[in-house]
Design a protein around this motif. Structure first.
Motif, short mmCIF file in Angstrom:
data_model
loop_
_atom_site.label_atom_id
_atom_site.label_comp_id
_atom_site.label_asym_id
_atom_site.label_seq_id
_atom_site.Cartn_x
_atom_site.Cartn_y
_atom_site.Cartn_z
N TRP A 45 -12.97 14.25 10.66
CA TRP A 45 -11.87 13.43 10.12
C TRP A 45 -11.82 13.58 8.60
O TRP A 45 -10.73 13.70 8.01
CB TRP A 45 -12.07 11.98 10.51
CG TRP A 45 -11.05 11.06 9.92
CD1 TRP A 45 -9.76 10.88 10.32
CD2 TRP A 45 -11.24 10.19 8.78
NE1 TRP A 45 -9.13 9.96 9.52
CE2 TRP A 45 -10.01 9.51 8.57
CE3 TRP A 45 -12.31 9.91 7.95
CZ2 TRP A 45 -9.85 8.59 7.55
CZ3 TRP A 45 -12.15 8.99 6.94
CH2 TRP A 45 -10.93 8.34 6.74
N LEU A 46 -12.97 13.60 7.94
CA LEU A 46 -13.01 13.78 6.49
C LEU A 46 -12.51 15.17 6.10
O LEU A 46 -11.81 15.32 5.09
CB LEU A 46 -14.43 13.57 5.97
CG LEU A 46 -14.97 12.13 6.02
CD1 LEU A 46 -16.45 12.11 5.64
CD2 LEU A 46 -14.17 11.23 5.09
N CYS A 47 -12.86 16.17 6.89
CA CYS A 47 -12.40 17.53 6.60
C CYS A 47 -10.88 17.63 6.69
O CYS A 47 -10.25 18.30 5.86
CB CYS A 47 -13.04 18.52 7.58
SG CYS A 47 -14.78 18.88 7.24
N SER A 48 -10.30 16.97 7.69
CA SER A 48 -8.86 17.09 7.90
C SER A 48 -8.05 16.22 6.93
O SER A 48 -6.93 16.58 6.56
CB SER A 48 -8.50 16.70 9.34
OG SER A 48 -8.88 15.35 9.60
N THR A 49 -8.62 15.08 6.51
CA THR A 49 -7.86 14.18 5.64
C THR A 49 -8.13 14.43 4.16
O THR A 49 -7.20 14.44 3.34
CB THR A 49 -8.19 12.71 5.97
OG1 THR A 49 -9.61 12.51 5.88
CG2 THR A 49 -7.72 12.36 7.38
N ALA A 50 -9.41 14.60 3.81
CA ALA A 50 -9.78 14.77 2.40
C ALA A 50 -9.96 16.23 2.00
O ALA A 50 -10.24 16.52 0.83
CB ALA A 50 -11.06 13.99 2.10
#
Length: 339
Positions: A45-50
């Motif tokens: 999720w962090l890879c895709s959002t941030a």
């Protein structure tokens, strides 16, 4: 040829015996996989959002998850600890109230015989207390091991995945890789749905008990949310101390508390769970029930706790490796249309 077959059979028997002796270690390894799946889900999720690099996202996800748990413990720990103490002091009185109510119905002798039949004979209360402390200490140590193993698995998932696939004959490695990927996807979706259900049940139970004026509402709500992880048995176990504590206040309060738990579970089972399963993984009730019994029989308490995620992975493996590959029968894989 005969000697070779005998040696193969003996080797397989020895392998089965070894796996049986190591069954708790294997179950702890599965628990580490569940922990790693949580870390990896947050990292993705962090890879895709941030737009963070994978290694940075993984490290940050571990810090976020463990930091959130530690922060909640620090924020509510003192209050929860106080309520736990109050609950521990009140439960003996609650048990006495239960015995008194049973005596009013003229069932004291039957109740005493029932308790005698489920109480282990022999041993002093001091030795029983010591065994309880050792069990709790061992459980905490096992949890620490599982968490650290989950961290290692989350930081180097491909290394361990490739290592596991290399144990499979070359001709079947592609199928094994697909089965592992589908199992991980289904497990993540189930964990996501279960987290939503646990939060919803914990919050509604805590608020409902607070509205009824029950003592220790926060810790009882937290207990209900945590035990929601265990299908069928968890809600029942969570309701027992609440009803016992309500008996100290009075029979009317015990009735209202029992109704509250019943209503919450009915809403969760008939409204919340179907909505969650539209976006997560739908496990049939019969599969969950017999998974709880089966894994509990094989692995004890830890098997009961991990029965549902074990059922998810087992269902995916059976469908992929047996129904699809061996029987050549098309069948949907849990979570494949929701990935």
């Amino acid at each position: 040829m005969f000697v070779r077959r005998v040696l193969i059979v003996l080797g397989l028997a020895a392998l089965v015996f070894l796996l049986w002796q190591l069954r708790i270690i294997l179950l702890m390894l599965f628990g580490a996989v569940v922990i790693a799946s949580i870390f990896r889900a947050v990292a993705d999720w962090l890879c895709s959002t941030a737009r963070l690099p994978a290694k940075v996202a993984t490290g940050l996800s571990i810090v976020l998850v463990l930091g959130t748990v530690g922060g909640l413990v620090g924020l509510f720990g003192a209050h929860i600890g106080q309520q736990v103490d109050e609950l521990a002091k009140a439960l003996p009185a609650a048990w006495a109230a239960l015995e008194a109510q049973i005596g009013n119905f003229g069932l004291s002798n039957q109740f005493e015989r029932l308790m005698a039949s489920i109480t282990t004979p022999g041993g002093s209360s001091l030795s029983g207390f010591g065994r309880t402390l050792l069990s709790i200490g061992g459980g905490i140590a096992d949890l620490v091991v599982v968490i650290f193993a989950g961290i290692y698995l989350a930081t180097q998932p491909n290394f361990y995945r490739i290592g596991a696939i290399k144990l499979v004959p070359p001709a079947r490695r592609k199928v094994a890789a697909e089965a592992m990927h589908e199992s991980e996807r289904a497990l993540r979706l189930w964990l996501k749905g279960q987290a939503i259900a646990m939060i919803a049940v914990g919050v509604t139970t805590g608020v409902g008990l607070w509205a009824l004026g029950m003592p220790s509402a926060l810790v009882l709500g937290l207990l209900a949310g945590l035990l929601e992880f265990i299908p069928f048995a968890g809600p029942i176990i969570a309701a027992v101390p609440a009803v016992l504590l309500a008996l100290v206040v009075g029979p009317d309060m015990a009735l209202w508390v029992a109704l509250l738990y019943l209503v919450i579970q009915q809403v969760e089972g008939n409204l919340l769970s179907p909505l969650i399963q539209q976006y997560a993984v739908d496990l049939p009730g019969v599969v969950l029930l017999f998974s709880l019994i089966g894994f509990g029989t094989l692995f004890g308490t830890l098997g009961v706790i991990l029965a549902a995620p074990l059922a998810v992975v087992t269902m995916v493996m059976v469908k992929r490796l047996y129904v699809i590959e061996t029987l050549d029968t098309p069948t949907p894989i849990p979570g494949e249309s929701k990935g």
